[in-house]
Motif scaffolding. Structure first.
Motif, PDB file in Angstrom:
ATOM      1  N   GLU A 170       0.869  -1.365   0.089  1.00 34.72           N
ATOM      2  CA  GLU A 170      -0.110   0.308  -0.007  1.00 34.72           C
ATOM      3  C   GLU A 170       0.958   1.339   0.055  1.00 34.72           C
ATOM      4  OE1 GLU A 170      -3.227  -0.203   2.735  1.00 34.72           O
ATOM      5  OE2 GLU A 170      -3.972  -2.037   1.825  1.00 34.72           O
ATOM      6  N   THR A 171       2.136   1.048  -0.138  1.00 38.37           N
ATOM      7  CA  THR A 171       2.842   2.346  -0.359  1.00 38.37           C
ATOM      8  C   THR A 171       3.693   2.152  -1.711  1.00 38.37           C
ATOM      9  OG1 THR A 171       4.529   0.964   0.906  1.00 38.37           O
ATOM     10  CG2 THR A 171       3.308   2.566   2.124  1.00 38.37           C
ATOM     11  N   LEU A 172       4.054   3.362  -2.118  1.00 40.06           N
ATOM     12  CA  LEU A 172       4.808   3.430  -3.278  1.00 40.06           C
ATOM     13  C   LEU A 172       6.544   2.924  -3.283  1.00 40.06           C
ATOM     14  CD1 LEU A 172       3.776   7.221  -4.449  1.00 40.06           C
ATOM     15  CD2 LEU A 172       2.820   4.901  -5.482  1.00 40.06           C
ATOM     16  N   GLN A 173       6.608   2.044  -4.204  1.00 43.30           N
ATOM     17  CA  GLN A 173       8.088   1.246  -4.037  1.00 43.30           C
ATOM     18  C   GLN A 173       9.129   1.844  -5.074  1.00 43.30           C
ATOM     19  OE1 GLN A 173       8.238  -1.440  -1.596  1.00 43.30           O
ATOM     20  NE2 GLN A 173       6.556  -0.136  -0.970  1.00 43.30           N
ATOM     21  N   ARG A 174       8.719   2.424  -6.103  1.00 42.15           N
ATOM     22  CA  ARG A 174       9.568   3.267  -6.940  1.00 42.15           C
ATOM     23  C   ARG A 174       9.174   4.266  -7.588  1.00 42.15           C
ATOM     24  NH1 ARG A 174      10.648  -1.419  -9.790  1.00 42.15           N
ATOM     25  NH2 ARG A 174       9.218  -2.626  -8.230  1.00 42.15           N
ATOM     26  N   PRO A 175      10.045   4.991  -8.096  1.00 46.08           N
ATOM     27  CA  PRO A 175       9.526   6.112  -8.794  1.00 46.08           C
ATOM     28  C   PRO A 175       8.952   6.121 -10.082  1.00 46.08           C
ATOM     29  CG  PRO A 175      11.945   6.011  -8.812  1.00 46.08           C
ATOM     30  CD  PRO A 175      11.464   4.862  -8.295  1.00 46.08           C
ATOM     31  N   GLN A 176       7.950   7.099 -10.393  1.00 44.47           N
ATOM     32  CA  GLN A 176       7.163   6.927 -11.647  1.00 44.47           C
ATOM     33  C   GLN A 176       7.947   7.602 -12.767  1.00 44.47           C
ATOM     34  OE1 GLN A 176       2.735   7.830 -11.671  1.00 44.47           O
ATOM     35  NE2 GLN A 176       3.199   9.414 -13.511  1.00 44.47           N
ATOM     36  N   PHE A 177       8.502   8.931 -12.338  1.00 46.89           N
ATOM     37  CA  PHE A 177       9.398   9.385 -13.368  1.00 46.89           C
ATOM     38  C   PHE A 177      10.420   8.526 -13.843  1.00 46.89           C
ATOM     39  CE2 PHE A 177       7.680  13.190 -11.045  1.00 46.89           C
ATOM     40  CZ  PHE A 177       6.988  13.878 -12.211  1.00 46.89           C
ATOM     41  N   GLY A 178      10.484   8.572 -15.241  1.00 44.82           N
ATOM     42  CA  GLY A 178      11.590   7.434 -15.768  1.00 44.82           C
ATOM     43  C   GLY A 178      10.999   5.996 -15.986  1.00 44.82           C
ATOM     44  N   MET A 179       9.846   5.598 -15.397  1.00 49.25           N
ATOM     45  CA  MET A 179       9.568   4.253 -15.846  1.00 49.25           C
ATOM     46  C   MET A 179       9.322   3.880 -17.156  1.00 49.25           C
ATOM     47  SD  MET A 179       5.633   4.181 -13.914  1.00 49.25           S
ATOM     48  CE  MET A 179       5.408   2.346 -14.390  1.00 49.25           C
ATOM     49  N   HIS A 180       9.770   2.818 -17.653  1.00 53.02           N
ATOM     50  CA  HIS A 180       9.773   2.345 -19.036  1.00 53.02           C
ATOM     51  C   HIS A 180       9.957   0.841 -19.088  1.00 53.02           C
ATOM     52  CE1 HIS A 180      11.263   2.407 -23.197  1.00 53.02           C
ATOM     53  NE2 HIS A 180      10.346   1.871 -23.376  1.00 53.02           N
ATOM     54  N   ARG A 181      11.114   0.463 -18.951  1.00 53.25           N
ATOM     55  CA  ARG A 181      11.560  -0.921 -19.094  1.00 53.25           C
ATOM     56  C   ARG A 181      11.867  -1.653 -17.887  1.00 53.25           C
ATOM     57  NH1 ARG A 181      16.202  -4.080 -20.111  1.00 53.25           N
ATOM     58  NH2 ARG A 181      15.830  -5.256 -22.334  1.00 53.25           N
ATOM     59  N   PHE A 182      11.260  -2.877 -17.569  1.00 58.43           N
ATOM     60  CA  PHE A 182      11.447  -3.592 -16.336  1.00 58.43           C
ATOM     61  C   PHE A 182      11.970  -5.037 -16.708  1.00 58.43           C
ATOM     62  CE2 PHE A 182       9.201  -0.899 -13.145  1.00 58.43           C
ATOM     63  CZ  PHE A 182       8.503   0.008 -13.914  1.00 58.43           C
ATOM     64  N   SER A 183      13.153  -5.118 -16.083  1.00 52.63           N
ATOM     65  CA  SER A 183      13.853  -6.462 -16.358  1.00 52.63           C
ATOM     66  C   SER A 183      13.693  -7.296 -15.075  1.00 52.63           C
ATOM     67  CB  SER A 183      15.359  -6.296 -16.859  1.00 52.63           C
ATOM     68  OG  SER A 183      15.780  -7.483 -16.966  1.00 52.63           O
ATOM     69  N   TRP A 184      12.854  -8.394 -15.005  1.00 49.53           N
ATOM     70  CA  TRP A 184      12.637  -9.117 -14.110  1.00 49.53           C
ATOM     71  C   TRP A 184      13.419 -10.404 -13.977  1.00 49.53           C
ATOM     72  CZ3 TRP A 184      10.147  -6.143 -10.807  1.00 49.53           C
ATOM     73  CH2 TRP A 184       8.668  -5.575 -11.288  1.00 49.53           C
ATOM     74  N   PRO A 185      13.978 -11.118 -13.012  1.00 54.59           N
ATOM     75  CA  PRO A 185      14.755 -12.281 -13.268  1.00 54.59           C
ATOM     76  C   PRO A 185      13.989 -13.461 -13.835  1.00 54.59           C
ATOM     77  CG  PRO A 185      14.798 -11.407 -11.053  1.00 54.59           C
ATOM     78  CD  PRO A 185      13.912 -10.544 -11.732  1.00 54.59           C
ATOM     79  N   ASP A 186      12.969 -13.678 -13.421  1.00 53.46           N
ATOM     80  CA  ASP A 186      12.295 -14.851 -13.985  1.00 53.46           C
ATOM     81  C   ASP A 186      11.129 -14.827 -15.225  1.00 53.46           C
ATOM     82  OD1 ASP A 186      11.701 -17.736 -13.739  1.00 53.46           O
ATOM     83  OD2 ASP A 186       9.667 -17.448 -12.780  1.00 53.46           O
ATOM     84  N   GLN A 187      10.806 -13.416 -15.394  1.00 52.97           N
ATOM     85  CA  GLN A 187       9.822 -13.240 -16.328  1.00 52.97           C
ATOM     86  C   GLN A 187      10.209 -12.517 -17.506  1.00 52.97           C
ATOM     87  OE1 GLN A 187       6.478 -11.453 -14.090  1.00 52.97           O
ATOM     88  NE2 GLN A 187       6.634 -13.125 -12.607  1.00 52.97           N
ATOM     89  N   GLY A 188      11.401 -12.186 -17.748  1.00 56.34           N
ATOM     90  CA  GLY A 188      11.899 -11.454 -18.727  1.00 56.34           C
ATOM     91  C   GLY A 188      11.670  -9.909 -18.659  1.00 56.34           C
ATOM     92  N   VAL A 189      11.340  -9.343 -19.897  1.00 57.23           N
ATOM     93  CA  VAL A 189      11.367  -7.898 -20.017  1.00 57.23           C
ATOM     94  C   VAL A 189       9.867  -7.303 -19.975  1.00 57.23           C
ATOM     95  CG1 VAL A 189      12.245  -5.786 -20.954  1.00 57.23           C
ATOM     96  CG2 VAL A 189      13.758  -7.757 -20.678  1.00 57.23           C
ATOM     97  N   GLU A 190       9.376  -6.416 -19.221  1.00 55.85           N
ATOM     98  CA  GLU A 190       8.076  -5.896 -19.416  1.00 55.85           C
ATOM     99  C   GLU A 190       8.311  -4.442 -19.470  1.00 55.85           C
ATOM    100  OE1 GLU A 190       5.302  -6.537 -15.961  1.00 55.85           O
ATOM    101  OE2 GLU A 190       5.721  -8.526 -16.193  1.00 55.85           O
ATOM    102  N   TYR A 191       7.213  -3.844 -20.100  1.00 52.48           N
ATOM    103  CA  TYR A 191       7.331  -2.353 -20.431  1.00 52.48           C
ATOM    104  C   TYR A 191       6.137  -1.681 -19.583  1.00 52.48           C
ATOM    105  CZ  TYR A 191      10.987  -3.345 -23.817  1.00 52.48           C
ATOM    106  OH  TYR A 191      12.210  -4.025 -24.212  1.00 52.48           O
ATOM    107  N   HIS A 192       6.197  -0.662 -18.899  1.00 46.45           N
ATOM    108  CA  HIS A 192       5.293   0.119 -18.202  1.00 46.45           C
ATOM    109  C   HIS A 192       5.505   1.436 -18.339  1.00 46.45           C
ATOM    110  CE1 HIS A 192       3.445  -3.728 -16.721  1.00 46.45           C
ATOM    111  NE2 HIS A 192       4.729  -4.100 -16.509  1.00 46.45           N
ATOM    112  N   LEU A 193       4.429   2.361 -18.652  1.00 44.86           N
ATOM    113  CA  LEU A 193       4.742   3.805 -18.838  1.00 44.86           C
ATOM    114  C   LEU A 193       3.612   4.505 -17.821  1.00 44.86           C
ATOM    115  CD1 LEU A 193       4.623   4.354 -22.774  1.00 44.86           C
ATOM    116  CD2 LEU A 193       6.615   4.250 -21.129  1.00 44.86           C
ATOM    117  N   PRO A 194       3.875   5.733 -17.412  1.00 47.85           N
ATOM    118  CA  PRO A 194       3.064   6.503 -16.613  1.00 47.85           C
ATOM    119  C   PRO A 194       1.762   6.802 -17.815  1.00 47.85           C
ATOM    120  CG  PRO A 194       5.128   7.457 -16.612  1.00 47.85           C
ATOM    121  CD  PRO A 194       5.204   6.298 -17.630  1.00 47.85           C
ATOM    122  N   HIS A 195       0.577   7.376 -17.196  1.00 50.46           N
ATOM    123  CA  HIS A 195      -0.308   7.629 -18.133  1.00 50.46           C
ATOM    124  C   HIS A 195      -0.207   8.837 -18.893  1.00 50.46           C
ATOM    125  CE1 HIS A 195      -3.545   5.590 -15.150  1.00 50.46           C
ATOM    126  NE2 HIS A 195      -2.845   4.724 -15.915  1.00 50.46           N
TER     127      HIS A 195
END
Ligand SMILES: C[S@@+](CC[C@H](N)C(=O)[O-])C[C@H]1O[C@@H](n2cnc3c(N)ncnc32)[C@H](O)[C@@H]1O
Length: 253
Positions: A170-195
């Motif tokens: 229920e708390t913010l865990q990462r910055p919103q500014f700059g979010m784009h490419r997320f590389s997870w160890p087991d799940q490969g690479v995801e992409y998420h942008l702010p609105h």
């Protein structure tokens, strides 16, 4: 070099999606997201009758199967993971709906310009492909006034996720500014942008935004047995999943 996302989806096919594909294809109703909220409640899709549809990141293609059963004239599923397409082709052989499949990434689709009325992505290119590459591809594939509908994890749930496979807090865990490419160890690479970035990207590629549907976990639903990145309790208070609906402006405007 092996692609970590394709490796991850090959593993996921063997441990989860293949075994569930035929049951998912057989479902009569179009539903959205991990809590299966009915399309009849959300109204995220345009009229499907006679439409030519392409799904970017079709996976085992249960979503495309639902669209075909709901009246789409043609459904083409595009996916880069051979194991997922193998399952999709097996289901097509069993159900005989006439779906077509193309082995390709959502960022570079070997299909002609302006050849579809609707581009959909249900947790496909919408999170696994770079939006700065697949949104222009979606625009290229659509006829003027064609629609784009995609389901993704909400920006908020990504901001509240401590790590891969750990339920959102229920708390913010990462910055919103700059979010784009997320590389997870087991799940490969995801992409998420702010609105704001989604809106600017869609508009820059000729789309007008028609809707942003924030999905609430239905009362009485439990936390999903497999997708544990969010609890049902969290999803009743905040949107964990969201559907974007956009329409390509006529070329002359
Ligand atoms: C959750 S599944 C999609 C489920 C699908 N809607 C269905 O009906 O089965 C995600 C899919 O995205 C695919 N994918 C991964 N990277 C991709 C990319 N760059 N472009 C398009 N699809 C991608 C994976 O291979 C995987 O099959």
């Amino acid at each position: 070099m092996p692609d970590p996302t394709i490796e991850a989806w090959t593993r996921e096919n063997a441990r989860y999606t293949d075994a569930r594909a035929e049951q998912a294809w057989a479902a009569e109703e179009i539903t959205w997201g991990i809590w299966n909220v009915p399309e009849s409640e959300l109204n995220a899709l345009p009229e499907l009758g006679g439409k030519e549809v392409v799904e970017l990141g079709c996976g085992t293609a249960y979503f495309g199967a639902w669209l075909k059963k709901a009246g789409a004239a043609r459904v083409v599923g595009v996916d880069p993971t051979p194991a997922q397409l193998e399952t999709a082709r097996r289901c097509e052989e069993r159900f005989g709906l006439g779906l077509e499949f193309v082995d390709a990434f959502g960022e570079e689709v070997p299909l002609p310009d302006a050849s579809f009325d609707l581009v959909v992505s249900e947790y496909g290119a919408s999170i696994w492909a770079d939006p700065y590459k697949w949104i222009p591809e979606a625009a290229r594939l659509l006829r003027p006034c064609g629609e784009l509908v995609f389901l993704r994890n909400s920006t908020l749930v990504i901001l509240c996720s401590p790590d891969e496979d750990v339920a959102a807090v229920e708390t913010l865990q990462r910055p919103q500014f700059g979010m784009h490419r997320f590389s997870w160890p087991d799940q490969g690479v995801e992409y998420h942008l702010p609105h704001g970035k989604w809106i600017r990207l869609l508009r820059a590629n000729g789309f007008e935004v028609l809707d942003l549907i924030e999905i609430q976990t239905p009362a009485g639903a439990d936390t999903h047995e497999h997708y544990g990145y969010v609890t049902a309790e969290w999803g009743r208070k905040w949107p964990a999943e969201e559907i974007w609906r956009a329409r390509l402006r006529p070329r002359s405007s």
